[in-house]
Motif scaffolding. Structure first.
Motif, PDB file in Angstrom:
ATOM      1  N   GLU A  66     -11.860   8.942   6.293  1.00 19.44           N
ATOM      2  CA  GLU A  66     -11.830   7.454   6.747  1.00 19.44           C
ATOM      3  C   GLU A  66     -13.060   7.330   7.784  1.00 19.44           C
ATOM      4  O   GLU A  66     -13.496   6.357   7.893  1.00 19.44           O
ATOM      5  N   GLY A  97       0.895  -1.136  -0.036  1.00 21.56           N
ATOM      6  CA  GLY A  97       0.062   0.047   0.048  1.00 21.56           C
ATOM      7  C   GLY A  97       0.859   1.282   0.046  1.00 21.56           C
ATOM      8  O   GLY A  97       2.149   1.187  -0.106  1.00 21.56           O
ATOM      9  N   ARG A 104      -0.381   3.395   8.824  1.00 15.99           N
ATOM     10  CA  ARG A 104      -1.545   3.524   8.188  1.00 15.99           C
ATOM     11  C   ARG A 104      -1.170   3.347   6.520  1.00 15.99           C
ATOM     12  O   ARG A 104      -0.241   4.160   6.181  1.00 15.99           O
ATOM     13  N   ARG A 105      -1.811   2.640   5.862  1.00 14.69           N
ATOM     14  CA  ARG A 105      -1.484   2.289   4.398  1.00 14.69           C
ATOM     15  C   ARG A 105      -3.009   2.074   3.756  1.00 14.69           C
ATOM     16  O   ARG A 105      -4.024   2.022   4.163  1.00 14.69           O
ATOM     17  N   TYR A 106      -2.643   2.674   2.256  1.00 18.61           N
ATOM     18  CA  TYR A 106      -3.888   2.886   1.493  1.00 18.61           C
ATOM     19  C   TYR A 106      -3.754   2.020   0.254  1.00 18.61           C
ATOM     20  O   TYR A 106      -2.431   2.103  -0.170  1.00 18.61           O
ATOM     21  N   SER A 137       1.785   5.264   1.691  1.00 15.84           N
ATOM     22  CA  SER A 137       1.350   5.672   2.841  1.00 15.84           C
ATOM     23  C   SER A 137       0.421   6.858   2.996  1.00 15.84           C
ATOM     24  O   SER A 137       0.135   7.619   1.880  1.00 15.84           O
ATOM     25  N   VAL A 138      -0.167   7.505   4.218  1.00 16.29           N
ATOM     26  CA  VAL A 138      -0.876   8.363   4.381  1.00 16.29           C
ATOM     27  C   VAL A 138      -0.237   9.764   3.786  1.00 16.29           C
ATOM     28  O   VAL A 138      -0.999  10.581   3.017  1.00 16.29           O
ATOM     29  N   GLU A 145     -11.011   3.916   3.033  1.00 20.28           N
ATOM     30  CA  GLU A 145     -10.427   2.646   3.889  1.00 20.28           C
ATOM     31  C   GLU A 145      -9.068   2.694   3.929  1.00 20.28           C
ATOM     32  O   GLU A 145      -8.267   2.969   2.760  1.00 20.28           O
ATOM     33  N   SER A 146      -8.260   2.234   5.069  1.00 18.49           N
ATOM     34  CA  SER A 146      -6.923   1.887   4.942  1.00 18.49           C
ATOM     35  C   SER A 146      -6.805   0.831   5.968  1.00 18.49           C
ATOM     36  O   SER A 146      -7.559   0.330   6.672  1.00 18.49           O
ATOM     37  N   TRP A 147      -5.544   0.534   5.964  1.00 12.81           N
ATOM     38  CA  TRP A 147      -5.108  -0.780   6.934  1.00 12.81           C
ATOM     39  C   TRP A 147      -3.968  -0.393   7.757  1.00 12.81           C
ATOM     40  O   TRP A 147      -3.172   0.673   7.284  1.00 12.81           O
ATOM     41  N   VAL A 155      -7.456   4.270  -3.765  1.00 14.26           N
ATOM     42  CA  VAL A 155      -8.005   5.268  -3.135  1.00 14.26           C
ATOM     43  C   VAL A 155      -7.834   6.584  -3.614  1.00 14.26           C
ATOM     44  O   VAL A 155      -8.772   7.673  -3.235  1.00 14.26           O
TER      45      VAL A 155
END
Length: 156
Positions: A33, A12, A48-50, A14-15, A39-41, A54
């Motif tokens: 979010e 993913g 936080r990853r996207y 990064s923010v 959504e992220s994880w 996104v």
């Protein structure tokens, strides 16, 4: 796709990278979010990853906002997408058609308000028979003369 691109896709983005590439502040991403728009994880380091898609979702959100669509309506529209996926061209056509109809109605209402507002600014009383904003159809006439809205006697 190179091996490093595949790894980056799985990891993913990064923010900070999402903020930079989308032109949206990090705080706005967190807000989106929280509102269920994106959504992220969290990765192993609790960062936080996207997913890359996104960025398209944020673009749709931003366009809808610029058109005056409230975020709650945007969130509800995005929830109608199968499996919450990012909108494609067909989805966008459907969503924008609904929003276009709402915008046309708002434009009509605002245009009528603009045209009627000029007359009220000219008289300043807001209770004449001709006042379409506060006394449409002279509905306050039955309550008597004077500044009924200011004295609290009439409807607001």
């Amino acid at each position: 796709m190179t091996k490093s691109e595949k790894i980056k896709t799985l990891q993913g983005i990064s923010v900070g990278e999402v903020a930079e590439r989308s032109g949206v502040a990090i705080s706005t991403l967190h807000f989106y979010e929280a509102e269920g728009l994106i959504e992220s994880w969290r990765n192993g380091g609790n960062h936080r990853r996207y997913s890359r898609d996104v960025l398209r979702r944020i673009a749709v959100i931003r366009v809808a906002q610029r058109a005056g669509v409230p975020l709650k309506e945007v969130a509800e529209a995005l929830k109608t997408l199968p499996q919450g996926r990012t909108p494609n061209a067909k989805d966008w056509a459907r969503l924008s058609a609904v929003w276009k109809a709402e915008l046309d109605q708002r434009i009509e209402t605002l245009s009528r308000l603009r045209d009627e507002l000029t007359g009220c600014i000219g008289c300043g009383c807001l209770s004449l028979k001709a006042c379409p904003l506060r006394n449409p159809g002279d509905r306050l006439a039955a309550d008597g003369n004077g500044p009924l809205l200011l004295s609290g006697s009439g409807e607001n």
